[in-house]
Design a protein around this motif. Structure first.
Motif, short mmCIF file in Angstrom:
data_model
loop_
_atom_site.label_atom_id
_atom_site.label_comp_id
_atom_site.label_asym_id
_atom_site.label_seq_id
_atom_site.Cartn_x
_atom_site.Cartn_y
_atom_site.Cartn_z
N ALA A 151 51.73 52.86 18.93
CA ALA A 151 52.45 52.55 20.17
C ALA A 151 53.61 51.62 19.89
O ALA A 151 53.50 50.67 19.12
CB ALA A 151 51.50 51.91 21.18
N ALA A 176 57.53 45.26 32.32
CA ALA A 176 57.44 46.26 33.38
C ALA A 176 57.49 45.61 34.77
O ALA A 176 57.02 46.20 35.74
CB ALA A 176 56.16 47.07 33.22
N ALA A 219 57.65 53.53 35.78
CA ALA A 219 56.32 53.02 35.44
C ALA A 219 55.26 54.12 35.55
O ALA A 219 54.40 54.26 34.68
CB ALA A 219 55.96 51.84 36.35
N ASP A 220 55.34 54.92 36.61
CA ASP A 220 54.39 56.03 36.76
C ASP A 220 54.57 57.07 35.65
O ASP A 220 53.58 57.58 35.10
CB ASP A 220 54.59 56.71 38.12
N GLU A 256 55.79 56.56 32.62
CA GLU A 256 55.32 56.01 31.36
C GLU A 256 53.80 56.12 31.24
O GLU A 256 53.26 56.49 30.18
CB GLU A 256 55.73 54.54 31.24
N GLU A 257 53.10 55.80 32.31
CA GLU A 257 51.64 55.88 32.29
C GLU A 257 51.19 57.32 32.07
O GLU A 257 50.28 57.59 31.28
CB GLU A 257 51.07 55.33 33.59
N THR A 258 51.84 58.24 32.77
CA THR A 258 51.49 59.65 32.62
C THR A 258 51.76 60.15 31.21
O THR A 258 50.93 60.85 30.61
CB THR A 258 52.27 60.51 33.63
N GLY A 279 51.88 58.41 28.45
CA GLY A 279 50.90 57.84 27.52
C GLY A 279 49.57 58.57 27.55
O GLY A 279 48.97 58.86 26.51
N GLU A 280 49.11 58.91 28.76
CA GLU A 280 47.84 59.63 28.88
C GLU A 280 47.94 61.03 28.26
O GLU A 280 47.03 61.47 27.55
CB GLU A 280 47.45 59.73 30.35
N THR A 331 48.04 60.89 24.47
CA THR A 331 46.71 60.60 23.94
C THR A 331 45.85 61.85 23.93
O THR A 331 45.15 62.14 22.94
CB THR A 331 46.04 59.51 24.79
N ARG A 350 56.62 59.69 21.50
CA ARG A 350 56.18 58.38 21.99
C ARG A 350 57.27 57.33 21.79
O ARG A 350 57.59 56.54 22.69
CB ARG A 350 54.90 57.96 21.27
#
Length: 280
Positions: free
Chosen positions: A129, A135, A152-153, A155-157, A159-160, A163, A181
């Motif tokens: 990472a 943020a 922000a939303d 980025e979270e999506t 990352g998931e 993964t 990434r």
């Protein structure tokens, strides 16, 4: 110096005071990431992998053309087909086949050189990472708040999804996931840099005389447009990764879409970094 000159000096000082802090910190973070040996190693591996992929594609293309020309030459000279002027056709296809065969041979040599460099490089770097910028959302009422909420939303999506992609059964190279990434993190940092400038100029607009506010408002609109364009590119990368996750049970997921979206977002991030010093 008249009142107008003093107002402009105060306006410049106000913008500099609010911009230099966040932007300078992000620049220091970006420089630190570039000096990180792990990040440099991952970028070098990704560069070698891209060179190998292009060499393989060109070798396959030229080899296919060579095979087609060879077949036509054999058919023309053996008289299996009723070609008009078979000798002329055979000579023409032979010349094309000779050229394409030479290019195929050179592409194969280039591929061997890159593969040898990869073997000397060692194992592919593991996914790591990249530290993201702060943020903290802009205050309510700021033009930059809604884009930063979306970022922000996203980025979270992303990352998931990455993964899931790295732990799934789909055959996506590790270096491609790492490149996506890192590119996402750099693009997010560039977008937050623009958002910080938007907030600074918004505060400067509140303190500026009425005659100067129109110019600052135009600058804010331009930066908001840059934010929207950058977020569209970020969303394209998220969508490409999402399609790979959906297609993971299938035999042939579209991995080129991930590469194209990553390169597109990298270009947008570079454009934002280049434009930032010239923004109001």
């Amino acid at each position: 110096m008249g009142p107008r000159g003093r107002d402009l000096i105060q306006l410049t000082q106000l913008v500099s005071r609010h911009v230099n802090g966040p932007v300078a910190q992000q620049i220091r973070d970006r420089i630190a990431r570039r000096d990180d040996p792990d990040v440099r190693r991952a970028r070098e591996w990704a560069r070698l992998e891209r060179r190998a992929a292009w060499a393989s594609r060109w070798m396959t293309l030229w080899a296919l053309i060579t095979v087609i020309c060879t077949v036509i030459v054999v058919v023309a000279l053996t008289g299996v087909s009723d070609f008009k002027q078979p000798v002329t056709l055979a000579l023409g296809c032979g010349a094309v086949g000779l050229v394409s065969g030479t290019f195929a041979f050179r592409s194969g040599q280039r591929l061997r050189v890159v593969r040898r460099a990869q073997r000397d490089f060692g194992e592919a770097p593991k996914s790591r990472a990249v530290p993201a910028a702060s943020a903290v959302l802009p205050p309510r009422g700021s033009v930059a708040r809604e884009p930063m909420v979306r970022l922000a939303d996203a980025e979270e999506t992303l990352g998931e999804l990455l993964t899931q992609l790295s732990t799934g059964k789909v055959a996506v190279p590790v270096e491609s996931i790492e490149h996506a990434r890192a590119t996402g993190a750099e693009a997010a940092a560039a977008l937050r840099s623009v958002a910080a400038r938007v907030q600074a100029v918004e505060r400067a607009r509140e303190a500026a005389p009425a005659s100067e506010r129109a110019v600052l408002s135009d600058g804010i609109r331009d930066m908001r447009r840059q934010l929207d364009e950058g977020l569209d590119g970020y969303g394209t990368l998220v969508a490409a990764v999402g399609r790979l996750v959906v297609d993971s049970p299938k035999a042939g997921p579209d991995r080129d879409a991930l590469t194209d979206a990553t390169d597109h977002l990298a270009g947008l991030a570079a454009a934002l970094r280049d434009l930032a010093p010239h923004n109001p």
